[in-house]
Design a protein around this motif. Structure first.
Motif, PDB file in Angstrom:
ATOM      1  N   ILE A   6       0.866  -1.178   0.000  1.00 34.29           N
ATOM      2  CA  ILE A   6       0.000   0.000   0.000  1.00 34.29           C
ATOM      3  C   ILE A   6       0.901   1.226   0.000  1.00 34.29           C
ATOM      4  N   ASN A   7       0.804   2.045  -1.017  1.00 36.73           N
ATOM      5  CA  ASN A   7       1.660   3.218  -1.129  1.00 36.73           C
ATOM      6  C   ASN A   7       1.268   4.239  -0.060  1.00 36.73           C
ATOM      7  N   PRO A   8       2.117   4.489   0.944  1.00 32.55           N
ATOM      8  CA  PRO A   8       1.729   5.407   2.016  1.00 32.55           C
ATOM      9  C   PRO A   8       1.667   6.866   1.579  1.00 32.55           C
ATOM     10  N   ASP A  15      -0.651  -3.824  -4.645  1.00 29.86           N
ATOM     11  CA  ASP A  15      -0.649  -5.266  -4.912  1.00 29.86           C
ATOM     12  C   ASP A  15      -0.983  -5.999  -3.613  1.00 29.86           C
ATOM     13  N   THR A  16      -1.561  -7.177  -3.744  1.00 25.97           N
ATOM     14  CA  THR A  16      -1.849  -8.026  -2.589  1.00 25.97           C
ATOM     15  C   THR A  16      -1.253  -9.407  -2.814  1.00 25.97           C
ATOM     16  N   LEU A  71       8.293   2.848  -2.295  1.00 24.18           N
ATOM     17  CA  LEU A  71       6.907   2.546  -2.640  1.00 24.18           C
ATOM     18  C   LEU A  71       6.169   1.919  -1.462  1.00 24.18           C
ATOM     19  N   GLU A  72       6.826   0.975  -0.771  1.00 28.14           N
ATOM     20  CA  GLU A  72       6.122   0.195   0.242  1.00 28.14           C
ATOM     21  C   GLU A  72       6.025   0.879   1.602  1.00 28.14           C
ATOM     22  N   MET A  73       7.053   1.664   1.999  1.00 23.89           N
ATOM     23  CA  MET A  73       6.973   2.244   3.352  1.00 23.89           C
ATOM     24  C   MET A  73       7.254   3.744   3.407  1.00 23.89           C
ATOM     25  N   THR A 309       2.193   3.715   7.793  1.00 20.05           N
ATOM     26  CA  THR A 309       0.842   3.172   7.896  1.00 20.05           C
ATOM     27  C   THR A 309      -0.114   4.247   8.402  1.00 20.05           C
ATOM     28  N   GLU A 310      -1.359   4.087   8.048  1.00 19.83           N
ATOM     29  CA  GLU A 310      -2.388   5.007   8.528  1.00 19.83           C
ATOM     30  C   GLU A 310      -2.513   4.937  10.045  1.00 19.83           C
ATOM     31  N   GLN A 311      -2.402   3.723  10.603  1.00 20.36           N
ATOM     32  CA  GLN A 311      -2.481   3.557  12.049  1.00 20.36           C
ATOM     33  C   GLN A 311      -1.323   4.266  12.743  1.00 20.36           C
TER      34      GLN A 311
END
Length: 457
Positions: A6-8, A15-16, A71-73, A309-311
């Motif tokens: 998930i692109n932050p 992708d999953t 991309l990931e973090m 992350t959103e959290q």
């Protein structure tokens, strides 16, 4: 938590990935155990050849690897490129030094009535690595390089939000020539950890992550009588005394708090400043923090990207809200950025008291707590008034003060007039709730070895 990229910076799912079923996990462990029977017999020279090849693969693909991490973090791309380069350097360090670090440790044979007496350092088998997302290549490599050079094999359970990074790591070692099952990425969630760690074929575990995760994994490992190494959270002090170079200290403090978007266990988080220089340091620090460029992490000009992350952003907002509600003052930042993605402005907050959550909790983002103190006694007392003990920073030109900080700060590391960081040649780890065991250097490679005593009459 789903295994997904998930692109932050946008909040969009890229992708999953489907998690391995229990049968697939069992098969992967079986392959690791089988691989170990042969891999442990390889020579240091052969393993070093493969490890140097892996370093070359990382160097050759550093731009691609950096883009995957960003991309990931959400790591700023220039920091991601530096992380890739650091991984290649660590691989070469262990290729060059593993045989020396694991050479037999000799003892005086006469003192034990022997013809010969020594320790033989031997690999122990498949080791499970539970790794975090914040330094998604480095955290793995600093375990995997020494473990593989010692003759162990590795099973990686990476954070669920960096699956592309985890698979790319597997490719690096495979493409470098390591046997196919010497390093395996397991696409699993945290619910699979107990199945893996209770399997008799898995002999040890290392975890970098939260205190809660460390307690859970350590409990399983203890019940199974398996070696564990834990690198957990930190709330590192950054102490500034009157004799310090204040401009340099404020400059380094800004980097120390906001590198990796503030998401580092060894980031300086509590800035403890002598009252005599508090006003001057505060002005410099707030100016520096306010000047940081927040934006697209793929842009070379960006200093601070999004939270991973959103959290994670919600956690920071709740900690700030709690502190302000109880009387703390925000000097800059203190709010999320407008628009898409999980951005948060670099923040300096003061007036923190024991009743506030962030006094005792780790704040995992670009938020700096500023504390005035009257003297060195108060500085040390406040620095140690935490359940954590990972890194620490002390800025002073006074040799006597330096000696006191080195002796009295409760931490796994003390950096004087510099920023806490990790080097392949220096041991890394913490005390108290920051964990136990050491990574890197000679201590790190010996953590997952059998120190076998040999006595020959």
């Amino acid at each position: 938590m789903a295994i997904a990229t998930i692109n932050p910076a946008t909040g969009q799912t890229v992708d999953t990935f489907k998690a391995f079923a229990p049968a697939e996990i069992d098969a992967r462990i079986a392959r690791a155990a089988e691989a170990f029977t042969e891999y442990r017999r390889t020579t240091f020279a052969q393993r070093a050849e493969w490890m140097r090849a892996a370093a070359g693969k990382v160097d050759a693909a550093s731009d691609e690897i950096a883009k995957i991490m960003t991309l990931e973090m959400g790591k700023p791309i220039k920091q991601a490129a530096a992380e890739a380069a650091k991984c290649a350097a660590a691989m070469r360090f262990y290729a060059d030094n593993a045989e020396k670090f694991l050479a037999d440790t000799q003892f005086d044979p006469q003192s034990v009535s022997a013809g010969k007496a020594y320790i033989r350092w031997q690999p122990i088998g498949p080791v499970l690595a539970i790794m975090p997302w914040n330094f998604p290549f480095w955290q793995v490599v600093r375990f995997a390089a020494p473990a593989l050079m010692a003759g162990n094999v590795c099973l990686l359970k990476h954070a669920s939000n960096v699956p592309k990074t985890a698979l790319r790591l597997q490719d690096v070692f495979l493409d470098a020539g390591f046997p196919p099952d010497a390093f395996q990425t397991l696409l699993v969630g945290s619910d699979a950890i107990e199945q893996i760690l209770t399997d008799a074929r898995v002999v040890a575990v290392t975890l970098t992550g939260s205190e809660a995760a460390g307690r859970s994994v350590a409990a399983i490992a203890g019940r199974e009588i398996k070696k564990s190494v834990l690198e957990l959270g930190g709330s590192d002090p950054f102490i500034v005394m009157p004799s310090a170079d204040l401009a340099k200290a404020a400059e380094v403090a800004t980097t120390a708090r906001c590198q990796n978007n503030g998401q580092s266990c060894i980031a300086a988080k509590r800035f403890i400043v002598h009252a005599e220089v508090m006003a001057q340091f505060q002005d410099l620090f707030v100016e520096n923090m306010s000047a940081l460029r927040v934006g697209d992490p793929a842009d070379d000009r960006t200093d601070v990207g999004p939270l991973a992350t959103e959290q994670g952003r919600r956690d920071i907002e709740e900690q700030i809200e709690d502190a302000v509600g109880k009387g703390a003052t925000v000097l800059c930042g203190g709010k999320r950025a407008d628009g898409a993605g999980w951005f948060y402005h670099p923040t300096v907050i003061t007036g923190i008291t024991r009743e506030m959550r962030m006094y005792g909790e780790e704040v995992f983002g670009p938020v700096a707590q500023l504390y005035p103190v009257a003297d060195i006694e108060e500085a040390i007392r406040l620095a140690n008034d935490t359940s954590f003990g990972l890194g620490s920073n002390a800025w002073t030109g006074d040799p006597g003060e330096q000696r006191r900080f080195i002796s009295e700060l409760d931490a796994g590391q003390v950096f004087v007039n510099g920023m806490t960081t990790s080097y392949p040649a220096l041991p890394f780890g913490g005390v108290k709730s920051s964990g136990y065991g050491r990574e890197l250097a000679d201590l790190g490679i010996r953590e997952f070895c059998n120190a076998k005593t040999v006595w020959i009459g």
